[in-house]
Design an enzyme around this catalytic site. Structure first.
Site, short mmCIF file in Angstrom:
data_model
loop_
_atom_site.label_atom_id
_atom_site.label_comp_id
_atom_site.label_asym_id
_atom_site.label_seq_id
_atom_site.Cartn_x
_atom_site.Cartn_y
_atom_site.Cartn_z
N LYS A 241 22.20 44.03 8.75
CA LYS A 241 22.14 44.20 7.29
C LYS A 241 23.46 44.79 6.77
O LYS A 241 23.92 44.43 5.68
CB LYS A 241 20.97 45.10 6.90
N TYR B 220 18.84 45.55 13.63
CA TYR B 220 18.47 45.15 12.26
C TYR B 220 19.43 45.77 11.27
O TYR B 220 20.04 45.06 10.45
CB TYR B 220 17.02 45.57 11.94
N THR C 242 19.77 47.64 2.44
CA THR C 242 18.74 48.62 2.78
C THR C 242 19.36 50.00 3.00
O THR C 242 20.54 50.09 3.38
CB THR C 242 18.00 48.19 4.07
N ASP C 243 18.57 51.04 2.80
CA ASP C 243 19.09 52.40 3.08
C ASP C 243 19.35 52.59 4.57
O ASP C 243 20.03 53.54 4.97
CB ASP C 243 18.14 53.48 2.54
N GLU C 244 18.81 51.70 5.41
CA GLU C 244 18.98 51.87 6.85
C GLU C 244 20.43 51.66 7.30
O GLU C 244 20.80 52.04 8.40
CB GLU C 244 18.02 50.93 7.61
P1 NAD Z 1 9.85 39.87 4.91
O1 NAD Z 1 10.10 39.87 6.37
O2 NAD Z 1 8.47 40.12 4.39
O3 NAD Z 1 10.31 38.45 4.29
C1 NAD Z 1 11.50 37.84 4.65
C2 NAD Z 1 11.47 36.42 4.08
O4 NAD Z 1 12.73 35.79 4.36
C3 NAD Z 1 10.39 35.54 4.70
O5 NAD Z 1 9.72 34.82 3.70
C4 NAD Z 1 11.16 34.59 5.62
O6 NAD Z 1 10.54 33.34 5.79
C5 NAD Z 1 12.48 34.49 4.87
N1 NAD Z 1 13.61 34.11 5.75
C6 NAD Z 1 13.94 34.65 6.94
N2 NAD Z 1 15.02 34.03 7.44
C7 NAD Z 1 15.40 33.09 6.52
C8 NAD Z 1 16.45 32.15 6.46
N3 NAD Z 1 17.34 32.03 7.45
N4 NAD Z 1 16.55 31.37 5.37
C9 NAD Z 1 15.63 31.44 4.36
N5 NAD Z 1 14.61 32.30 4.39
C10 NAD Z 1 14.49 33.13 5.45
O7 NAD Z 1 10.89 40.89 4.31
P2 NAD Z 1 10.79 41.93 3.10
O8 NAD Z 1 10.20 43.19 3.59
O9 NAD Z 1 10.23 41.26 1.94
O10 NAD Z 1 12.34 42.22 2.85
C11 NAD Z 1 13.09 41.45 1.92
C12 NAD Z 1 14.51 41.97 1.86
O11 NAD Z 1 14.52 43.34 1.47
C13 NAD Z 1 15.25 41.91 3.19
O12 NAD Z 1 16.59 41.54 2.94
C14 NAD Z 1 15.19 43.34 3.70
O13 NAD Z 1 16.27 43.63 4.56
C15 NAD Z 1 15.26 44.11 2.40
N6 NAD Z 1 14.64 45.44 2.42
C16 NAD Z 1 13.35 45.58 2.84
C17 NAD Z 1 12.75 46.84 2.81
C18 NAD Z 1 11.33 47.04 3.24
O14 NAD Z 1 10.87 48.18 3.33
N7 NAD Z 1 10.55 45.99 3.48
C19 NAD Z 1 13.49 47.96 2.35
C20 NAD Z 1 14.82 47.76 1.92
C21 NAD Z 1 15.37 46.50 1.95
P1 TYD Z 2 8.56 50.30 9.84
O1 TYD Z 2 7.46 50.01 8.90
O2 TYD Z 2 8.76 49.40 11.02
O3 TYD Z 2 9.89 50.41 8.97
P2 TYD Z 2 11.39 50.92 9.42
O4 TYD Z 2 11.45 51.04 10.88
O5 TYD Z 2 12.24 49.82 8.91
O6 TYD Z 2 11.57 52.22 8.72
O7 TYD Z 2 8.37 51.78 10.40
C1 TYD Z 2 8.27 52.89 9.55
C2 TYD Z 2 8.13 54.12 10.41
O8 TYD Z 2 6.87 54.06 11.11
C3 TYD Z 2 9.19 54.24 11.48
O9 TYD Z 2 9.53 55.62 11.65
C4 TYD Z 2 8.51 53.72 12.73
C5 TYD Z 2 7.06 54.11 12.53
N1 TYD Z 2 6.06 53.21 13.14
C6 TYD Z 2 5.08 53.72 14.01
O10 TYD Z 2 5.01 54.93 14.26
N2 TYD Z 2 4.20 52.85 14.57
C7 TYD Z 2 4.22 51.51 14.32
O11 TYD Z 2 3.39 50.76 14.89
C8 TYD Z 2 5.21 51.00 13.40
C9 TYD Z 2 5.28 49.53 13.08
C10 TYD Z 2 6.12 51.89 12.83
#
Ligand code: NAD
Ligand code: TYD
Length: 341
Positions: A158, A154, A130-132
């Site tokens: 990562k 988190y 992730t970019d985080e």
């Molecule tokens: P999500 O929380 O929607 O889904 C995560 C999935 O992983 C779920 O289905 C959960 O059951 C499964 N899981 C959790 N722990 C597990 C384990 N120990 N073994 C097997 N399965 C397990 O997450 P997402 O938003 O789809 O993110 C997917 C990936 O992308 C993650 O690695 C996250 O760090 C990365 N990512 C997400 C974002 C975003 O904005 N959502 C951005 C950049 C990177």
């Molecule tokens: P989020 O969707 O949790 O993603 P991330 O923290 O991984 O970037 O949050 C996106 C942005 O929105 C972040 O700056 C936090 C803010 N946020 C709120 O202001 N209120 C909320 O209830 C949530 C969930 C996030």
């Protein structure tokens, strides 16, 4: 191509599996290894259940036996590509309890990599980072060689998985690619994250809890663009390399919030300013010229993608109401996170 996709019952993983079947049809064979945590919903991919091209395996990436089963593929012949989406993903939850983040996002990656060492024919191991991991940046954008400075549990976990995958590429010659994407949005996103939470709250005329001054900036990437970029990198990326995947759509949270309300014809009075997130990263921004230099173009039409996303939540109320109204876990989380805020 034979894939092991982990975390495929979650938001991005389920979109990615759907993307693979849409693009490659039966030429794609996919094992979906997912623990089904609170965020994993097997029914997201119900349309593929029963197909010989798709196998769902409930299991934990931190469990060596579950992982070994996943590497066998849909028919026991093995897999060509591993894409690791499985993770604990919500920053706010990592502030309540960080142990599961270390267990899955660091140790789980190690277990997947150890199994990879036993499969000499594996062509790619994609670690979805992730970019985080770069942390917050006031101006300019991070490039892939910049130092990592994760600032919450988190992103720190990562970063551990990200560098462990790189270490296994360097140490054992595994065909690893690391991707660092910006904030995703789109259909099937669990309604704890900003966009789906605010869209579904607005539909129900519930307050939208905006943290702090609402001026934190995220770079928004439509989930289909993310899936297309991962697929492109499986084909064209270089082993041992890391690639940023950004949407090029930097927006303040308050702007996103107003747009959502406008799209749903709801009043600004639904916005509720609440106490800020502890250690809240101010701005994320990444440079994507390395990926684009390989010939991949990211679709940057954020406004159109947000309209599509809002429309999806409007047309799929049954999906998110099952979580928000019937999941005891979600209700407990929501009360703890927002009630006294
Ligand atoms: P999500 O929380 O929607 O889904 C995560 C999935 O992983 C779920 O289905 C959960 O059951 C499964 N899981 C959790 N722990 C597990 C384990 N120990 N073994 C097997 N399965 C397990 O997450 P997402 O938003 O789809 O993110 C997917 C990936 O992308 C993650 O690695 C996250 O760090 C990365 N990512 C997400 C974002 C975003 O904005 N959502 C951005 C950049 C990177
Ligand atoms: P989020 O969707 O949790 O993603 P991330 O923290 O991984 O970037 O949050 C996106 C942005 O929105 C972040 O700056 C936090 C803010 N946020 C709120 O202001 N209120 C909320 O209830 C949530 C969930 C996030």
């Amino acid at each position: 191509m034979r894939y092991l996709v982990t975390g495929g019952a979650g938001f991005i993983g389920s979109n990615f599996i759907r993307f693979l079947f849409r693009k490659y049809g039966e030429a794609a064979r996919v094992v979906n290894l997912d623990k089904l945590t609170y965020a994993g919903i097997r029914e997201n991919l119900a349309e593929f259940e029963g197909s010989p091209s798709y196998k769902f395996l409930q299991g934990d990436i931190a469990n060596a036996a579950d992982v070994a089963e996943g590497y066998k593929g849909t028919d026991g012949s093995g897999v060509d590509v591993v894409v690791n989406f499985a993770a604990e993903t919500h920053v706010d939850r990592s502030l309540m309890e960080a142990g599961t983040f270390i267990e899955t996002d660091v140790h789980g990656v190690l277990v997947l990599l150890e199994e990879a060492r036993k499969h000499a024919s594996l062509k790619r191991f994609v670690q979805i980072s992730t970019d985080e991991v770069y942390g917050s940046i006031a101006s300019g954008s991070f490039i892939e060689t910049d130092a990592l400075n994760p600032r919450n549990p988190y992103s720190a976990s990562k970063a551990g998985g990200d560098r462990m995958a790189y270490a296994y590429a360097q140490t054992y010659g595994l065909p690893v690619i690391v991707t660092r994407a910006s904030n995703n949005f789109g259909p099937w996103q669990y309604p704890e994250k900003l966009i789906p939470l605010f869209v579904t709250n607005a539909i129900d005329d519930l307050p939208l809890p905006l943290y702090g001054d609402g001026r934190n900036i995220r770079d928004w990437l439509f989930v289909d663009d993310h899936c297309a970029a991962i697929d492109f990198l499986i084909g064209h990326g270089e082993n041992s390399e890391t690639y940023n995947i950004g949407g090029g759509n930097e927006r303040e949270n308050r702007e996103i919030t107003s747009t959502i309300l406008r799209l749903l014809a709801k009043p600004d009075t639904l916005i509720r300013r609440v106490a800020d997130r502890t250690g809240h990263d101010r701005r994320y921004s990444i440079e994507t010229s390395k990926l684009e230099g390989l010939g991949f173009r990211i679709d940057r039409d954020f406004d159109e993608a947000l309209v599509r996303t809002v429309e999806w939540y409007r047309s799929n109320e049954g999906w998110w109401r099952a979580i928000k109204e019937r999941s005891a876990e979600f209700k407990e989380y929501y009360a703890k996170q927002y009630e006294k805020r």
